[in-house]
Design a protein around this motif. Structure first.
Motif, PDB file in Angstrom:
ATOM      1  N   UNK A   1      35.487  52.397  82.549  1.00 51.85           N
ATOM      2  CA  UNK A   1      35.534  50.961  82.357  1.00 51.85           C
ATOM      3  C   UNK A   1      36.920  50.481  82.530  1.00 51.85           C
ATOM      4  N   UNK A   2      38.165  51.291  82.226  1.00 50.39           N
ATOM      5  CA  UNK A   2      39.518  51.078  82.461  1.00 50.39           C
ATOM      6  C   UNK A   2      39.981  50.830  83.665  1.00 50.39           C
ATOM      7  N   UNK A   3      41.484  50.640  83.761  1.00 48.29           N
ATOM      8  CA  UNK A   3      41.949  50.311  84.931  1.00 48.29           C
ATOM      9  C   UNK A   3      42.094  51.400  85.926  1.00 48.29           C
ATOM     10  N   UNK A   4      42.091  51.113  87.179  1.00 48.19           N
ATOM     11  CA  UNK A   4      42.478  52.037  88.333  1.00 48.19           C
ATOM     12  C   UNK A   4      43.555  51.562  89.048  1.00 48.19           C
ATOM     13  N   UNK A   5      44.522  52.326  89.227  1.00 46.90           N
ATOM     14  CA  UNK A   5      45.742  51.865  90.313  1.00 46.90           C
ATOM     15  C   UNK A   5      45.670  52.619  91.558  1.00 46.90           C
ATOM     16  N   UNK A   6      45.733  51.866  92.646  1.00 49.00           N
ATOM     17  CA  UNK A   6      45.611  52.532  93.921  1.00 49.00           C
ATOM     18  C   UNK A   6      46.838  52.431  94.514  1.00 49.00           C
ATOM     19  N   UNK A   7      47.948  53.630  94.568  1.00 54.99           N
ATOM     20  CA  UNK A   7      49.243  53.602  94.824  1.00 54.99           C
ATOM     21  C   UNK A   7      49.191  53.975  96.557  1.00 54.99           C
ATOM     22  N   UNK A   8      50.112  53.554  97.244  1.00 56.29           N
ATOM     23  CA  UNK A   8      50.222  53.725  98.472  1.00 56.29           C
ATOM     24  C   UNK A   8      51.057  54.910  98.814  1.00 56.29           C
ATOM     25  N   UNK A   9      50.627  55.907  98.452  1.00 53.44           N
ATOM     26  CA  UNK A   9      51.035  57.407  98.923  1.00 53.44           C
ATOM     27  C   UNK A   9      50.191  58.633  98.485  1.00 53.44           C
ATOM     28  N   UNK A  10      50.396  59.627  99.264  1.00 60.40           N
ATOM     29  CA  UNK A  10      49.437  60.842  98.965  1.00 60.40           C
ATOM     30  C   UNK A  10      49.606  61.164  97.405  1.00 60.40           C
ATOM     31  N   UNK A  11      48.283  61.893  96.974  1.00 59.93           N
ATOM     32  CA  UNK A  11      48.393  62.017  95.493  1.00 59.93           C
ATOM     33  C   UNK A  11      49.653  62.652  94.703  1.00 59.93           C
ATOM     34  N   UNK A  12      50.409  63.259  95.347  1.00 57.39           N
ATOM     35  CA  UNK A  12      51.775  64.013  94.624  1.00 57.39           C
ATOM     36  C   UNK A  12      52.383  62.381  94.202  1.00 57.39           C
ATOM     37  N   UNK A  13      52.463  61.432  94.928  1.00 55.98           N
ATOM     38  CA  UNK A  13      52.979  60.224  94.422  1.00 55.98           C
ATOM     39  C   UNK A  13      52.493  59.973  93.043  1.00 55.98           C
ATOM     40  N   UNK A  14      51.228  59.895  92.853  1.00 57.78           N
ATOM     41  CA  UNK A  14      50.616  59.459  91.567  1.00 57.78           C
ATOM     42  C   UNK A  14      50.854  60.584  90.535  1.00 57.78           C
ATOM     43  N   UNK A  15      51.093  61.880  90.863  1.00 59.66           N
ATOM     44  CA  UNK A  15      51.160  62.768  89.955  1.00 59.66           C
ATOM     45  C   UNK A  15      52.727  62.706  89.539  1.00 59.66           C
ATOM     46  N   UNK A  16      53.473  62.172  90.320  1.00 60.11           N
ATOM     47  CA  UNK A  16      55.135  62.249  89.697  1.00 60.11           C
ATOM     48  C   UNK A  16      55.136  60.931  88.818  1.00 60.11           C
TER      49      UNK A  16
END
Length: 231
Positions: free
Chosen positions: A53-68
Motif C-alpha cells: 500500500x506504500x509508494x512505488x517510484x518508476x525511474x526512467x532507467x534499467x533496474x541498475x539505476x534503481x539499485x544504485x
C-alpha cells in the motif's frame, strides 16, 4: 539448500505483441494531464504486484539505476551494512554500499547456494550496530532463490532496514512487500513481467522514506534521487 526459480525473461526478445504494439503507439508527453493520470495508475498497478500500500517510484532507467539510487539513498557514511552474497549481483551491490561509505559486512556462500537464515542471525548478533541489510531475492545467472521472507523476519526483529533486489523474482515468485516487512525493493519490467527493459520499479516503505529524508548524504536534485520522485 538449493532452490531454483522457475521463470525469468532475460531480454526484450520475449516481449509479447501487445507490449510491442503499446510501445509503437503515439507518445503522450509528460506535460499532458493524461500522462500524469496514466503514470499514477501504472504506479498503483505495480504496487499491486509488489503487494504494498506504500509508494512505488518508476525511474526512467534499467533496474541498475534503481539499485544504485537505493544504495545512495539509504547509506550514511560510517553506518554498518550487512550484504548477503549468493551471486554476482549481490557482490556488485556490496561495491556500491562500500563506495557510499558503509562499513561493509558480508555473508557469502557459493554462487549455487542460498543464504542460510541462521547465518544472517549470527551476523546480526556479531554486528548489533547493523542498520541496513541487503539481499538479492533471485540471482539471475544461477536462479538461486534466497529465503527472503524468513530473512526479513530476522532483520525486522533486529530493527534494521531491509533492502531487496527483486529484479528477476517479481511476478515469478511469491513476494509480499508489506506482509514481509520489506523496506525498499527494486525490480524491472523485462524479466518475469515480460515487458521492455528501461525502467526501475521501486517500492519504498514509510520507514525507508524517513531514513532517506534523515540522510544528508542521500542524493537531492539528481537523476539518482528518490526524494525528488517522492516530492
Amino acid at each position: 539448500a538449493r532452490v531454483w526459480t522457475t521463470t525469468a525473461v532475460e531480454d526484450s526478445a520475449s516481449v509479447p505483441p501487445s507490449a510491442e504494439a503499446a510501445m509503437g503507439a503515439p507518445l503522450v508527453y509528460d506535460y499532458d494531464p493524461l500522462f500524469l493520470e496514466r503514470f499514477a495508475r501504472t504506479e498503483r498497478k505495480v504496487a499491486e504486484l509488489f503487494r504494498t500500500a506504500g509508494d512505488v517510484v518508476l525511474m526512467q532507467g534499467e533496474a541498475v539505476l534503481g539499485l544504485e539510487a537505493a544504495a545512495r539513498a539509504l547509506v550514511r557514511p560510517g553506518m554498518t551494512a550487512l550484504n548477503l552474497v549468493s551471486g554476482v549481483y549481490a557482490k556488485w551491490f556490496g561495491v556500491w554500499l562500500a563506495e557510499c561509505g558503509a562499513n561493509l559486512v558480508e555473508v557469502e556462500v557459493p554462487y549455487d547456494e542460498a543464504i542460510p537464515v541462521e547465518a544472517v542471525a549470527r551476523a546480526l548478533e556479531d554486528h548489533p550496530e547493523t542498520a541496513l541489510v541487503a539481499v538479492v531475492h533471485s540471482e539471475t545467472p544461477s536462479g538461486v532463490l534466497n529465503p527472503l521472507r524468513e530473512i526479513a523476519e530476522v532483520v525486522r526483529g533486529h530493527g534494521a532496514l531491509m533492502l531487496a533486489d527483486v529484479v528477476s523474482s517479481l511476478a515469478g515468485e511469491e513476494l509480499d512487500v508489506d506482509g514481509w516487512g520489506l523496506d525498499l525493493c527494486v525490480a524491472g519490467p523485462q524479466k518475469c513481467l515480460a515487458g521492455p527493459p528501461g525502467m526501475s520499479l521501486v517500492a519504498v516503505s514509510e520507514r525507508a522514506w524517513d531514513a532517506i529524508r534523515d540522510n544528508p548524504a542521500a542524493p537531492r536534485g539528481s537523476f539518482l534521487s528518490l526524494l525528488d520522485w517522492k516530492d
